[in-house]
Scaffold this motif. Structure first.
Motif, PDB file in Angstrom:
ATOM      1  N   VAL A 360       0.358   2.452 -15.494  1.00  0.00           N
ATOM      2  CA  VAL A 360      -0.301   2.881 -14.257  1.00  0.00           C
ATOM      3  C   VAL A 360      -0.391   1.742 -13.249  1.00  0.00           C
ATOM      4  O   VAL A 360      -0.301   1.949 -12.045  1.00  0.00           O
ATOM      5  CB  VAL A 360      -1.714   3.420 -14.590  1.00  0.00           C
ATOM      6  CG1 VAL A 360      -2.445   3.791 -13.332  1.00  0.00           C
ATOM      7  CG2 VAL A 360      -1.611   4.595 -15.507  1.00  0.00           C
ATOM      8  N   LEU A 361      -0.548   0.533 -13.767  1.00  0.00           N
ATOM      9  CA  LEU A 361      -0.814  -0.578 -12.865  1.00  0.00           C
ATOM     10  C   LEU A 361       0.437  -1.065 -12.134  1.00  0.00           C
ATOM     11  O   LEU A 361       0.328  -1.764 -11.136  1.00  0.00           O
ATOM     12  CB  LEU A 361      -1.409  -1.752 -13.647  1.00  0.00           C
ATOM     13  CG  LEU A 361      -2.890  -1.641 -13.976  1.00  0.00           C
ATOM     14  CD1 LEU A 361      -3.317  -2.769 -14.862  1.00  0.00           C
ATOM     15  CD2 LEU A 361      -3.707  -1.652 -12.699  1.00  0.00           C
ATOM     16  N   ARG A 362       1.580  -0.705 -12.630  1.00  0.00           N
ATOM     17  CA  ARG A 362       2.797  -1.217 -12.006  1.00  0.00           C
ATOM     18  C   ARG A 362       2.887  -0.798 -10.544  1.00  0.00           C
ATOM     19  O   ARG A 362       2.569   0.340 -10.184  1.00  0.00           O
ATOM     20  CB  ARG A 362       4.011  -0.704 -12.793  1.00  0.00           C
ATOM     21  CG  ARG A 362       5.121  -1.720 -12.902  1.00  0.00           C
ATOM     22  CD  ARG A 362       5.947  -1.478 -14.149  1.00  0.00           C
ATOM     23  NE  ARG A 362       5.219  -1.836 -15.368  1.00  0.00           N
ATOM     24  CZ  ARG A 362       5.415  -1.230 -16.536  1.00  0.00           C
ATOM     25  NH1 ARG A 362       6.259  -0.250 -16.636  1.00  0.00           N
ATOM     26  NH2 ARG A 362       4.741  -1.622 -17.593  1.00  0.00           N
ATOM     27  N   ASP A 363       3.277  -1.739  -9.710  1.00  0.00           N
ATOM     28  CA  ASP A 363       3.479  -1.473  -8.279  1.00  0.00           C
ATOM     29  C   ASP A 363       2.238  -0.942  -7.590  1.00  0.00           C
ATOM     30  O   ASP A 363       2.291   0.036  -6.853  1.00  0.00           O
ATOM     31  CB  ASP A 363       4.642  -0.505  -8.074  1.00  0.00           C
ATOM     32  CG  ASP A 363       5.951  -1.139  -8.499  1.00  0.00           C
ATOM     33  OD1 ASP A 363       6.050  -2.377  -8.355  1.00  0.00           O
ATOM     34  OD2 ASP A 363       6.824  -0.430  -8.995  1.00  0.00           O
ATOM     35  N   THR A 364       1.140  -1.547  -7.851  1.00  0.00           N
ATOM     36  CA  THR A 364      -0.051  -1.219  -7.072  1.00  0.00           C
ATOM     37  C   THR A 364      -0.510  -2.495  -6.377  1.00  0.00           C
ATOM     38  O   THR A 364       0.118  -3.546  -6.508  1.00  0.00           O
ATOM     39  CB  THR A 364      -1.174  -0.706  -7.980  1.00  0.00           C
ATOM     40  OG1 THR A 364      -1.356  -1.652  -9.027  1.00  0.00           O
ATOM     41  CG2 THR A 364      -0.844   0.640  -8.561  1.00  0.00           C
ATOM     42  N   PHE A 365      -1.616  -2.392  -5.666  1.00  0.00           N
ATOM     43  CA  PHE A 365      -2.171  -3.577  -5.035  1.00  0.00           C
ATOM     44  C   PHE A 365      -3.194  -4.215  -5.953  1.00  0.00           C
ATOM     45  O   PHE A 365      -3.698  -3.565  -6.881  1.00  0.00           O
ATOM     46  CB  PHE A 365      -2.839  -3.217  -3.708  1.00  0.00           C
ATOM     47  CG  PHE A 365      -1.872  -2.853  -2.640  1.00  0.00           C
ATOM     48  CD1 PHE A 365      -1.093  -3.834  -2.044  1.00  0.00           C
ATOM     49  CD2 PHE A 365      -1.723  -1.542  -2.231  1.00  0.00           C
ATOM     50  CE1 PHE A 365      -0.188  -3.508  -1.056  1.00  0.00           C
ATOM     51  CE2 PHE A 365      -0.825  -1.204  -1.241  1.00  0.00           C
ATOM     52  CZ  PHE A 365      -0.051  -2.193  -0.652  1.00  0.00           C
TER      53      PHE A 365
END
Lengths: 385, 333, 438
Positions: A360-365
């Motif tokens: 889920v955390l991939r490519d977030t801010f």
């Protein structure tokens, strides 16, 4: 702060930016093991590029206490108090599967009053747990006020639980066969008061968080956990329901007397932080409904079944699961006929739930990371146990 | 004439002393107000014990506590820059107070370019924050410093533009002139324009103070007070606490001066003139402070990119439109 | 059903909830916080005011030393092995001339390391002789972890803060109770249940009040042996030279001296006499609130509120009741009721057992205590022991432990009781209590 050898001209950089060729350096950011957003010793190895999170790897195990080994040296009554400490926000729900496992091995019939009271306490505990996560989620997003309101609401339910069990966090109240003792007079009134207060004040939370535009901006579309991914990681509980998975052990495989109550499994289809939070809020309402119904139908009678003086599960093995506040809590108990279990494998919800974090955390801010961590409602003790 | 020169120096000395007392006292009082107001908004009591009566000495005791703390400079830090940064943050805050008129004759220095000065001085702290973040040799501090710099620049513009609207209305840059020109508080009179300008200013001010909902640079649940992560003791107090509080008090003062009619009564009605200007100023000032304190515990914080978008795509266009509208108002009304 | 669906209907629709409110949500949020600015505060200023914790609170473990027989069960069952017990054997001279000398364990050291203790309460649970109790006391922090190992003297001190166990919620069952008795105990409660079980204590009370006269009526009073029995037992058992008592008897002693709320029947009358029972939720007074306005208890009264209040009168008045059977209804002048108990009348053991159980059920004593008392009654009946109207010990039931002085009847009762009466701190304000500040 020595100037790097290959310092480039500003115009050169500007050209790179405009042509999209700009090469930036990635930075490794250790979030935790001591970090306010992880509420516990949880480490996130984040690779960030500016504000963007390129990759994130959850690292767990800082709080491993070896419960599964410890319980092999202790009898069932002692284990009750040990497993209670796994997930320190839904303690009494941790005790439940253990009691149920021993009961079904020993073929003990639990009196109806005990079953009802178990349901009541589990649901009260669920409300307590969910209120806690209202609080922490808000606090992580910067809204500190819900924390204080939630703790105020918790207090009344907490007092009811304390009057019944003597503990505020670690209740240690369920025993194989029933309950340790019956609840004291005034418990019903106090619990109902607390629950009604929560329901009365729920609109406040909705106005503070759910209805707040900033909150929506921070959560809608952020940290989307797709249904398939949730399935593949074995995610359960409010997080899975926030991803549109209509699964609730209470409904799908009713234990205790859950099949006698009218309640809904709230689900939301989008799988983002907002939906997870929304599910959480509505589970409180459903839990309150269950508590009210359970009090209405509370039978009289004993709270302890016919249990031998020494609890000794016969040789056998069994898997029991229940719906913890955070998802499916399962216990696989193998007994060799001793007073102690031969092996107790515990399947805790938080462990599976955080496994999905990396995806889920991939490519977030970086800021989204906090929102996602907050919306994953994990308890460290439950992960590491 | 030596005597006159001496008097000038004396006056200067007095002025400096006044500023140097007002700011810390204001910051302490602001801190206390924040403790209490926030506590009651959150349905609790806040500090009750220090000093006896409702914990009035809390912030004082806090300050003392910080005095006693060890001053730690990380090994990898750039020592000089690291120790200078708090000063670079704090001194500009002091300088803002020069031009805030508490009453008609109660102003430290009535500069001709008052507003100009205010806005110019107000943005110097950005450099200090950058210094602090970069020199700390800490990744969280670095992220915080960069966020801070980006944010302060983005929100400086709406403030400048909304102040420009007021200056256009008054036709002067001197703060005294501006107050005198406002028959009604500016936020009331040119209808619409004034109110929107006030809201733009308040939003920008909150962002400049890096308070919730615009506290991304110091977000303690993400980057642990950002640029100030490595600071301890007095340096922390000066760079973070005093700077934030000082900014808050200063911006409240500026807001009152520019938009709420400063030391003048709330409506131009002669019986109200009897009440001294200081009281009017104090009332409006308290209102502004309360507004800031009220916003803080209520909202979650805005994400960094949303914050930038909000500034560049909404606030600045709005304030540009306001400038245009004000120009039309001045010309045709 | 208090869950108001309509109130939540707006937020129930997820699609609506996800829509932007164009800043209206922000204003609503600000309204919420502003609303709270003007609300009465519910904060308790801890060191000044203390929360009234429920009797079951696991604060600290108190030791009643004279009940300990050094059986080591607690130390063995403790999951963290934080109980340290040392003892030696002692030979006592024979009780009667020509008898055998007796052996007896003497407790030398009993210490609990509270830095290890996980407050599970298993030791209290397993103790067969009721030597361990939970106290609500929690302020015993130390500067050094080593000082958290508290010896028996300190543990015994905490006995003074032990509260009687609370009365059980309606519908609770008592172990060993014959079916008929169980029915009588629970039917009234359950009879009301189907109708509206939202049943706070108040709502349930009318029926209760209706049944109360029967239970607490004069007819049952005389048939109450326990009030007179324990003293004897206690006197015998607390004397150190005595042989180790049978467990059953011992529990009885505990019941008599250790757990006022559960055991001493005087209590209901007492609370009545004190006229404070109206607020009592936890006290047995509930059932016995005969003529007094039973419905006056405020709804949602936290159960923990009363013990501190009610325990005290219970103690003071324990004397007159058990002795002379005084009964004071709703603040009327005490009416002397002659003790109708014929001394030395033997009774059928089983009947005695059932009667005591039933009696205890109606009192709402804790199941263990009820059973213990019943057993004792049976044993006594078997042995044909006389039930004389011996004065009850003047000591406060729980607190007596350390300075147990079964003494002369009434006069000393009151002062004695005042001394060790639990001092549970000021009664905490509840959520509704008016707590503002400036």
């Amino acid at each position: 702060m020595a100037v790097a050898p290959g310092v480039r001209d500003a115009s050169e950089v500007a050209e790179e930016i405009s042509s999209g060729r700009l090469v930036t350096e990635e930075m490794l950011l250790n979030v935790g093991p001591q970090h306010p957003a992880t509420h516990g010793v949880f480490r996130l190895l984040a690779t960030i590029d500016g504000e963007k999170l390129v990759d994130a790897e959850p690292v767990i195990g800082y709080m491993h206490r070896g419960y599964e080994k410890l319980v092999e040296q202790r009898d069932y009554r002692q284990i009750t108090n040990l497993v209670s400490r796994m997930d320190w926000l839904s303690n009494i729900q941790n005790e439940l599967p253990l009691a149920m496992a021993v009961e079904s091995l020993m073929e003990i019939e639990v009196p109806p009053r005990a079953q009802y009271l178990r349901v009541i306490m589990c649901e009260l505990n669920r409300i307590l747990n969910h209120l806690m996560f209202f609080a922490s989620f808000g606090a992580e997003l910067g809204a500190i006020t819900p924390t204080f309101y939630a703790f105020r609401e918790r207090e009344d339910i907490q007092m009811a639980m304390e009057a019944a069990t003597g503990g505020r966090m670690h209740f240690g109240f369920f025993r194989p066969g029933g309950l340790k003792e019956d609840v004291p007079r005034g418990f019903i009134a106090q619990a109902l008061k607390g629950v009604r207060q929560v329901i009365d004040r729920l609109p406040d939370y909705e106005n503070l968080l759910l209805g707040n535009e900033i909150f929506k901006q921070r959560t809608i579309g952020v940290g989307v956990l797709e249904k398939e991914v949730a399935y593949s990681y074995g995610v359960s509980g409010p997080i899975a329901r926030g991803s549109g998975i209509d699964f609730d052990v209470r409904k799908d495989e009713p234990y205790l007397v859950y099949d006698q109550f009218d309640f809904q499994v709230s689900t939301a289809p989008n799988g983002d932080c907002f939906d997870r939070f929304w599910v959480l809020v509505h589970e409180v309402v459903e839990s309150a409904k269950i508590v009210e119904q359970a009090f209405e139908g509370l039978p009289s009678g004993p709270v302890m079944g016919k249990v031998p003086r020494v609890v000794q599960a016969p040789v056998g093995e069994i898997y029991v699961r229940s719906e913890n506040s955070l998802g499916e809590l399962g216990m696989y108990l193998i007994s060799d006929g001793d007073r102690r279990p031969y092996r107790l494998k515990i399947r805790t919800p938080s462990y599976n739930n955080v496994s999905a974090l990396g995806h889920v955390l991939r490519d977030t801010f970086v800021s989204d990371m906090i929102a996602i961590l907050g919306s994953f409602f994990f308890v460290l003790g439950d992960i590491d146990r | 004439m030596p005597e006159i020169a001496l008097t000038a120096w004396q006056i200067l000395l007095v002025k400096v002393l006044v500023i140097l007392t007002i700011v810390p006292v204001g910051a302490l009082a602001g801190g206390y107000a924040e403790h209490k107001v926030m506590a009651h908004l959150q349905h609790r009591l806040g500090p009750m014990y220090p000093g006896g009566f409702h914990g009035w000495a809390t912030t004082l005791a806090d300050g003392l506590k910080f005095l006693y703390k060890e001053d730690i400079v990380p090994d990898a830090a750039d020592r000089k820059v690291f120790s200078l940064a708090p000063a670079a943050i704090f001194v500009p805050v002091l300088m803002i107070y020069l031009v805030i008129p508490i009453d008609r004759n109660l102003i430290v220095e009535d500069l001709d370019v008052g507003i100009f000065y205010l806005l110019a001085v107000g943005s110097i702290s950005t450099i200090g924050v950058l210094m602090a973040g970069w020199s700390s040799a800490n990744k969280y501090a670095l992220i915080g410093a960069l966020r801070s710099a980006a944010q302060l620049i983005a929100y400086e513009l709406p403030i400048v533009l909304s102040a420009a609207v007021v200056a256009m209305y008054a036709g002067s840059l001197s703060v005294i002139d501006i107050v005198e020109k406002q028959n009604f508080p500016f936020a009331i009179w040119p209808p619409g324009i004034g109110l929107i300008a006030f809201l733009v200013f308040t939003t920008g001010a909150v962002a400049e103070m890096t308070r919730v909902p615009f506290d991304m640079p110091v977000a303690e649940s993400e980057i642990i007070t950002g640029p100030f992560t490595e600071y301890t003791g007095m340096r922390y107090i000066f760079s973070h606490m005093f700077a934030e509080m000082g900014h808050m008090v200063a911006f409240a003062g500026i807001g009152v001066t520019l938009f709420l009619g400063g030391y003048k009564p709330i409506i131009p009605w002669s019986p109200l003139e009897v009440v001294p200007g200081v009281i009017w100023f104090g009332l409006k000032f308290a209102l502004m402070i309360f507004l800031f304190l009220w916003i803080r515990p209520t909202f979650p914080r805005v994400r960094e990119d949303q914050l930038q978008k909000f500034a560049w795509k909404f606030l600045i266009p709005v304030s540009l439109v306001l400038v245009l509208a004000m120009g039309a108002w001045v010309l045709y009304v | 059903m208090a869950v108001d669906e309509r109130k939540l209907s707006d937020a129930r629709k997820l699609s609506d909830a996800r829509k932007s409110g164009f800043g209206l949500g922000l204003l609503k949020g600000m309204a919420v916080t502003l609303k709270h600015l003007f609300k009465h505060n519910t904060v308790i200023q801890y060191p000044d005011e203390k929360q009234d914790l429920p009797p079951r609170t696991r604060g600290v473990i108190a030791l009643k030393e004279e009940n300990c027989t050094v059986c080591m069960l607690c130390a063995r069952e403790c999951p963290d092995w934080c109980i340290y017990i040392d003892s030696h054997k002692e030979t006592l001279p024979p009780k009667r001339a020509g008898g055998r000398p007796r052996k007896r364990n003497v407790l030398d050291r009993f210490a609990i390391d509270y830095s290890l203790c996980m407050y599970c309460g298993i030791c209290v649970e397993v103790c067969p002789y009721d030597a361990l109790f939970w106290s609500r006391e929690f302020e015993y922090s130390e500067y050094d972890i080593r000082q958290l190992t508290h010896e028996k003297e300190r543990l015994a001190d905490w006995m003074t803060t032990v509260l009687p166990p609370p009365e059980l919620e309606q519908g609770a069952d008592l172990p060993g109770q014959p079916a008929a008795a169980a029915a009588s105990a629970t039917v009234e409660a359950t009879g009301a249940r189907p109708a509206n079980l939202t049943s706070s204590a108040v709502e349930a009370r009318p029926e209760q009040a209706a049944t109360a006269p029967r239970e607490g009526s004069f007819t049952t009073e005389p048939a109450r042996p326990a009030s007179s029995l324990p003293p004897q037992e206690q006197k015998r058992e607390t004397s150190p030279e005595d042989a180790q008592p049978a467990p059953g008897l011992d529990t009885e002693v505990k019941a008599a001296q250790g757990l006022p709320g559960a055991t001493t029947q005087p209590e209901p009358e007492v609370t009545l006499g004190a006229g404070r029972a109206a607020e009592s939720v936890t006290q047995p007074a509930d059932t016995a609130q005969v003529g007094s306005d039973a419905t006056s208890a405020p709804e949602g009264q936290p159960p923990q509120k009363t013990p501190s209040v009610a325990a005290e009168p219970a103690v003071t008045a324990a004397e007159p009741v058990s002795q002379a059977g005084l009964r004071n209804l709703g603040g009327q002048a005490p009416v002397a009721r002659p003790s109708t108990e014929p001394a030395g009348v033997a009774e059928d053991p089983e009947a005695a057992y059932r009667r005591v159980l039933q009696e205890q059920a109606s009192r709402g004593s804790s199941p263990q205590v009820a059973e213990a008392r019943a057993k004792v009654a049976r044993v006594k009946a078997e042995r044909g022991m006389a039930r004389t109207a011996t004065p009850a010990p003047a000591t406060a039931p729980v607190q007596s432990a350390p300075q147990a002085t079964p003494t002369e009847p009434e006069p000393s009762g009151a002062p004695e009781a005042q001394g060790p009466a639990p001092e549970p701190g000021p009664v905490a304000p509840t959520a509704d209590e008016d707590r503002t500040d400036g």
